[in-house]
Design a protein around this motif. Structure first.
Motif, PDB file in Angstrom:
ATOM      1  N   ASP A 145       0.831  -1.204   0.000  1.00 38.36           N
ATOM      2  CA  ASP A 145       0.000   0.000   0.000  1.00 38.36           C
ATOM      3  C   ASP A 145       0.867   1.257   0.000  1.00 38.36           C
ATOM      4  N   ILE A 146       1.998   1.197   0.700  1.00 37.32           N
ATOM      5  CA  ILE A 146       2.925   2.334   0.682  1.00 37.32           C
ATOM      6  C   ILE A 146       3.489   2.520  -0.723  1.00 37.32           C
ATOM      7  N   MET A 147       3.824   1.419  -1.387  1.00 38.89           N
ATOM      8  CA  MET A 147       4.328   1.508  -2.758  1.00 38.89           C
ATOM      9  C   MET A 147       3.285   2.151  -3.668  1.00 38.89           C
ATOM     10  N   HIS A 148       2.045   1.699  -3.556  1.00 38.12           N
ATOM     11  CA  HIS A 148       0.977   2.272  -4.384  1.00 38.12           C
ATOM     12  C   HIS A 148       0.822   3.761  -4.104  1.00 38.12           C
ATOM     13  N   TRP A 149       0.842   4.131  -2.830  1.00 42.53           N
ATOM     14  CA  TRP A 149       0.694   5.546  -2.484  1.00 42.53           C
ATOM     15  C   TRP A 149       1.807   6.365  -3.132  1.00 42.53           C
ATOM     16  N   ALA A 150       3.043   5.877  -3.030  1.00 36.36           N
ATOM     17  CA  ALA A 150       4.181   6.608  -3.596  1.00 36.36           C
ATOM     18  C   ALA A 150       4.062   6.733  -5.113  1.00 36.36           C
ATOM     19  N   LEU A 151       3.682   5.646  -5.774  1.00 32.62           N
ATOM     20  CA  LEU A 151       3.613   5.666  -7.236  1.00 32.62           C
ATOM     21  C   LEU A 151       2.477   6.542  -7.739  1.00 32.62           C
ATOM     22  N   HIS A 152       1.446   6.706  -6.941  1.00 32.55           N
ATOM     23  CA  HIS A 152       0.369   7.603  -7.351  1.00 32.55           C
ATOM     24  C   HIS A 152       0.774   9.066  -7.171  1.00 32.55           C
ATOM     25  N   GLN A 153       1.838   9.302  -6.403  1.00 39.45           N
ATOM     26  CA  GLN A 153       2.393  10.655  -6.330  1.00 39.45           C
ATOM     27  C   GLN A 153       3.264  10.927  -7.555  1.00 39.45           C
ATOM     28  N   CYS A 154       4.034   9.901  -7.960  1.00 38.81           N
ATOM     29  CA  CYS A 154       4.978  10.093  -9.069  1.00 38.81           C
ATOM     30  C   CYS A 154       5.447   8.733  -9.573  1.00 38.81           C
ATOM     31  N   ASP A 155       5.319   8.500 -10.865  1.00 33.22           N
ATOM     32  CA  ASP A 155       5.755   7.232 -11.471  1.00 33.22           C
ATOM     33  C   ASP A 155       6.407   7.527 -12.823  1.00 33.22           C
ATOM     34  N   PRO A 156       7.572   8.181 -12.812  1.00 33.24           N
ATOM     35  CA  PRO A 156       8.159   8.678 -14.066  1.00 33.24           C
ATOM     36  C   PRO A 156       8.557   7.597 -15.059  1.00 33.24           C
ATOM     37  N   ASP A 157       8.949   6.416 -14.578  1.00 37.42           N
ATOM     38  CA  ASP A 157       9.413   5.365 -15.487  1.00 37.42           C
ATOM     39  C   ASP A 157       8.354   4.307 -15.773  1.00 37.42           C
ATOM     40  N   GLY A 158       7.172   4.474 -15.211  1.00 34.63           N
ATOM     41  CA  GLY A 158       6.065   3.579 -15.545  1.00 34.63           C
ATOM     42  C   GLY A 158       6.098   2.230 -14.856  1.00 34.63           C
ATOM     43  N   TRP A 159       6.338   2.206 -13.553  1.00 35.10           N
ATOM     44  CA  TRP A 159       6.290   0.935 -12.821  1.00 35.10           C
ATOM     45  C   TRP A 159       4.911   0.297 -12.916  1.00 35.10           C
ATOM     46  N   LEU A 160       3.886   1.112 -13.123  1.00 33.08           N
ATOM     47  CA  LEU A 160       2.517   0.597 -13.157  1.00 33.08           C
ATOM     48  C   LEU A 160       2.016   0.332 -14.574  1.00 33.08           C
ATOM     49  N   LYS A 161       2.890   0.451 -15.575  1.00 29.32           N
ATOM     50  CA  LYS A 161       2.449   0.283 -16.965  1.00 29.32           C
ATOM     51  C   LYS A 161       2.027  -1.147 -17.275  1.00 29.32           C
ATOM     52  N   ALA A 162       2.760  -2.129 -16.777  1.00 27.89           N
ATOM     53  CA  ALA A 162       2.407  -3.529 -17.032  1.00 27.89           C
ATOM     54  C   ALA A 162       1.062  -3.835 -16.379  1.00 27.89           C
ATOM     55  N   PRO A 163       0.309  -4.823 -16.916  1.00 26.01           N
ATOM     56  CA  PRO A 163      -1.017  -5.138 -16.357  1.00 26.01           C
ATOM     57  C   PRO A 163      -0.965  -5.313 -14.843  1.00 26.01           C
ATOM     58  N   LEU A 164      -1.717  -4.464 -14.143  1.00 23.33           N
ATOM     59  CA  LEU A 164      -1.597  -4.418 -12.690  1.00 23.33           C
ATOM     60  C   LEU A 164      -2.083  -5.705 -12.040  1.00 23.33           C
ATOM     61  N   ASN A 165      -3.130  -6.320 -12.598  1.00 26.79           N
ATOM     62  CA  ASN A 165      -3.631  -7.560 -11.992  1.00 26.79           C
ATOM     63  C   ASN A 165      -2.583  -8.665 -12.057  1.00 26.79           C
ATOM     64  N   GLN A 166      -1.815  -8.712 -13.141  1.00 24.42           N
ATOM     65  CA  GLN A 166      -0.758  -9.715 -13.255  1.00 24.42           C
ATOM     66  C   GLN A 166       0.397  -9.405 -12.298  1.00 24.42           C
ATOM     67  N   GLN A 167       0.717  -8.141 -12.180  1.00 21.81           N
ATOM     68  CA  GLN A 167       1.778  -7.758 -11.243  1.00 21.81           C
ATOM     69  C   GLN A 167       1.392  -8.127  -9.809  1.00 21.81           C
ATOM     70  N   LEU A 168       0.169  -7.787  -9.429  1.00 14.68           N
ATOM     71  CA  LEU A 168      -0.276  -8.044  -8.058  1.00 14.68           C
ATOM     72  C   LEU A 168      -0.356  -9.538  -7.770  1.00 14.68           C
ATOM     73  N   ALA A 169      -0.729 -10.330  -8.774  1.00 14.34           N
ATOM     74  CA  ALA A 169      -0.785 -11.784  -8.586  1.00 14.34           C
ATOM     75  C   ALA A 169       0.606 -12.339  -8.309  1.00 14.34           C
ATOM     76  N   LEU A 170       1.603 -11.819  -9.012  1.00 16.10           N
ATOM     77  CA  LEU A 170       2.972 -12.288  -8.809  1.00 16.10           C
ATOM     78  C   LEU A 170       3.496 -11.859  -7.435  1.00 16.10           C
ATOM     79  N   ILE A 171       3.179 -10.641  -7.042  1.00 17.95           N
ATOM     80  CA  ILE A 171       3.600 -10.166  -5.719  1.00 17.95           C
ATOM     81  C   ILE A 171       2.928 -10.988  -4.624  1.00 17.95           C
ATOM     82  N   GLN A 172       1.654 -11.306  -4.815  1.00 14.43           N
ATOM     83  CA  GLN A 172       0.945 -12.135  -3.841  1.00 14.43           C
ATOM     84  C   GLN A 172       1.588 -13.513  -3.727  1.00 14.43           C
TER      85      GLN A 172
END
Length: 213
Positions: free
Chosen positions: A71-98
């Motif tokens: 949640d801290i990561m999400h909060w930070a990236l919603h402030q600024c994400d210059p290189d596009g950490w969130l560009k890849a499909p978020l559901n797939q990213q979250l599944a891998l992190i889980q």
């Protein structure tokens, strides 16, 4: 320093992989904050007051408290994400992190502290963690990062745990991990961002001095 402070306060522990991922995201997003280094066997009462879990990281904001690393990561990236950490499909990213958090982390703990889990041999604990890591990072067979040519939220969220696994027996890991995994891990350990967030800080409970990061 209180909850109405104009800038965030982060309770952290340098070697904790959950805290590392939070600091990586905050540093990447160029979010400055007051750093409070915690030694987990001597948790300050201020931490326990704002988060009953007593775990790190905990980010204190003027209007809320965030006590989950992702949640801290999400909060930070919603402030600024210059290189596009969130560009890849978020559901797939979250599944891998889980998968990392629910499958690899428990096996990593058993590998690191094998003496506390005598029902299996050290080698069994090592191989169990290593095999799940390989499943988790299978995408590296086809691309340098987990979701293509640029690093993603998932890469930065998972990397601290792979680094921790590698550090248990560095020689064994270097001999047995694929070149793709080693190159991927080295990319992150060589980042100036990673070196910056790993600078040692004094224990806040003793120093009572917030560090502006």
């Amino acid at each position: 320093m209180n909850y109405s402070a104009p800038y965030p306060i982060l309770y952290s522990f340098r070697r904790c992989p959950y805290a590392m991922r939070a600091r990586l995201a905050l540093g990447y997003a160029k979010t400055q904050y007051w750093h409070r280094e915690v030694v987990l066997k001597h948790k300050p009462k201020e931490l326990l007051t704002i988060s009953a879990k007593g775990t790190v990281p905990v980010l204190v904001l003027p209007d809320t408290v965030i006590d989950e690393s992702l949640d801290i990561m999400h909060w930070a990236l919603h402030q600024c994400d210059p290189d596009g950490w969130l560009k890849a499909p978020l559901n797939q990213q979250l599944a891998l992190i889980q998968q990392n958090d629910s499958e690899l982390k428990p096996l990593l703990d058993r590998y690191k502290y094998a003496i506390d889990y005598p029902e299996k041999s050290d080698n069994e604990h090592q191989n169990n963690a290593f095999n799940v890591m390989n499943q988790l990072l299978v995408n590296l067979q086809n691309s340098f990062f987990l979701f293509g040519a640029i690093p993603s939220l998932a890469d930065f969220a998972i990397f601290p745990f792979v680094r921790q696994l590698a550090s248990v027996d560095k020689d064994w890991f270097q001999q047995n991990a694929s070149s793709a995994i080693i190159q991927w891990m080295n990319y992150f350990t060589d980042l100036d961002l990673f070196k910056q967030i790993m600078i040692k800080q004094p224990e806040w409970r003793i120093a009572k001095k917030d560090i502006w990061v």
